[in-house]
Enzyme design. Sequence first.
Site, PDB file in Angstrom:
ATOM      1  N   GLY A 137     -18.542   0.554 -28.880  1.00  0.00           N
ATOM      2  CA  GLY A 137     -18.227   1.154 -27.593  1.00  0.00           C
ATOM      3  C   GLY A 137     -17.625   2.546 -27.619  1.00  0.00           C
ATOM      4  N   ASP A 138     -17.313   3.082 -28.814  1.00  0.00           N
ATOM      5  CA  ASP A 138     -16.678   4.398 -28.833  1.00  0.00           C
ATOM      6  C   ASP A 138     -16.946   5.137 -30.144  1.00  0.00           C
ATOM      7  OD1 ASP A 138     -15.225   6.500 -27.796  1.00  0.00           O
ATOM      8  OD2 ASP A 138     -13.268   5.672 -28.283  1.00  0.00           O
ATOM      9  N   LEU A 139     -18.221   5.184 -30.536  1.00  0.00           N
ATOM     10  CA  LEU A 139     -18.583   5.900 -31.769  1.00  0.00           C
ATOM     11  C   LEU A 139     -18.630   7.395 -31.471  1.00  0.00           C
ATOM     12  CD1 LEU A 139     -21.288   3.532 -33.296  1.00  0.00           C
ATOM     13  CD2 LEU A 139     -18.947   3.894 -34.101  1.00  0.00           C
TER      14      LEU A 139
END
Length: 377
Positions: A229-231
Amino acid sequence: MSSGNDCQAQTFTKPALGEKEAAELVDRVFGLKVSWIKPLPSYDDQNFHVRVSRNKGAAEGADEYVLKITNSEDSQEPDLIEAQTQAMMFLSAEGFPSAMPYLTKDGNIMSLESGDTGPENKKYMVRLLTYLPGTPVAKIAINTQLFYEIGKLAASLDKALSEKFHHPSVKSLHRGQFIWNLANVPLLDQYIYALGQNKYREVVEQVIEQFKGKVIPKLSSFRACINHGDLNDHNILVDSSSASLENPQYRVSGILDFSDMSYGYYVFEVAIAIMYMMIESPDPLSVGGHVLAGFESVLPLTEEERGALFLLVSGRFSQSLVIAAHTALRYPENKEYLMITAKTGWKHLMKMFEVGQEAVEKTWFETAKAYANHTPA
């Protein structure tokens, strides 16, 4: 980069421990003596890079960790933090470069501690994670080889989590109203006031409306999975695997920050990776094809998923820009960190809409197709 499972964040409190308090916390909870400590930037948790003196009888030298103090709201969801930490441990065992927790003196992976920061005496979940070496993608001159590798990583990571990660706490990753889940772009309506009245707000309103009409009805046709969800460009660490200064080759040496994990869809992860890699490129509209090619070397997208990609990338830009503006109003002292993406993000989002979906997709898909004939080693 998260702020709670619920998009209403009135109860949210970012921890505000000093270095001395943080060092004492490491000693009291984990039984380690801090020899050096430095604050790390963070969105709404508090992080410290710490070096500890080894215990008597252990080998000489120092160990490095990240002390992660979770905000008061997320700290009320121990199952969620448990799931995130267990996922990191699972991925490490699977060969991914993710951090491992150092156990508390009681043998646990985390501990709920008093913040002592005011009359309410908020509680914060505390973990000590191994410090991962490497340079954030945001600090290097990124190349197409690395865009491809990051796309491949995004697919491989989600695939491993979705197919092999089984833990009782995993059910907590169903986060219906979680503001950072890409399915929840329509929830930005309640935060859009933070943009004021300008051309940027008009584009975001356009994204939200198109998202409601063209993406939300198709969600059921996308393949579901667990998303990191937050690469983003600060959460992926790399080191150089070649000595060439003209054409450096990089490999991923660390994956950070699992606080935005939730159930979503494979196409969400590639869209998020594309958006953040665009931030780092002098030719942002070309980036998507390289990231997509890497992703599809592991998990080819369906036609429905490909058709949603433009709006999903636009949706993530909108989430990042709107939530940052909203949060900066509440925490002006952290504005510089919060607005990192905004420095180039608005320019890229405006450019995407200026060029148009058809032309942007054509660039992405033709670039990705070229890789089918010449896949990087």
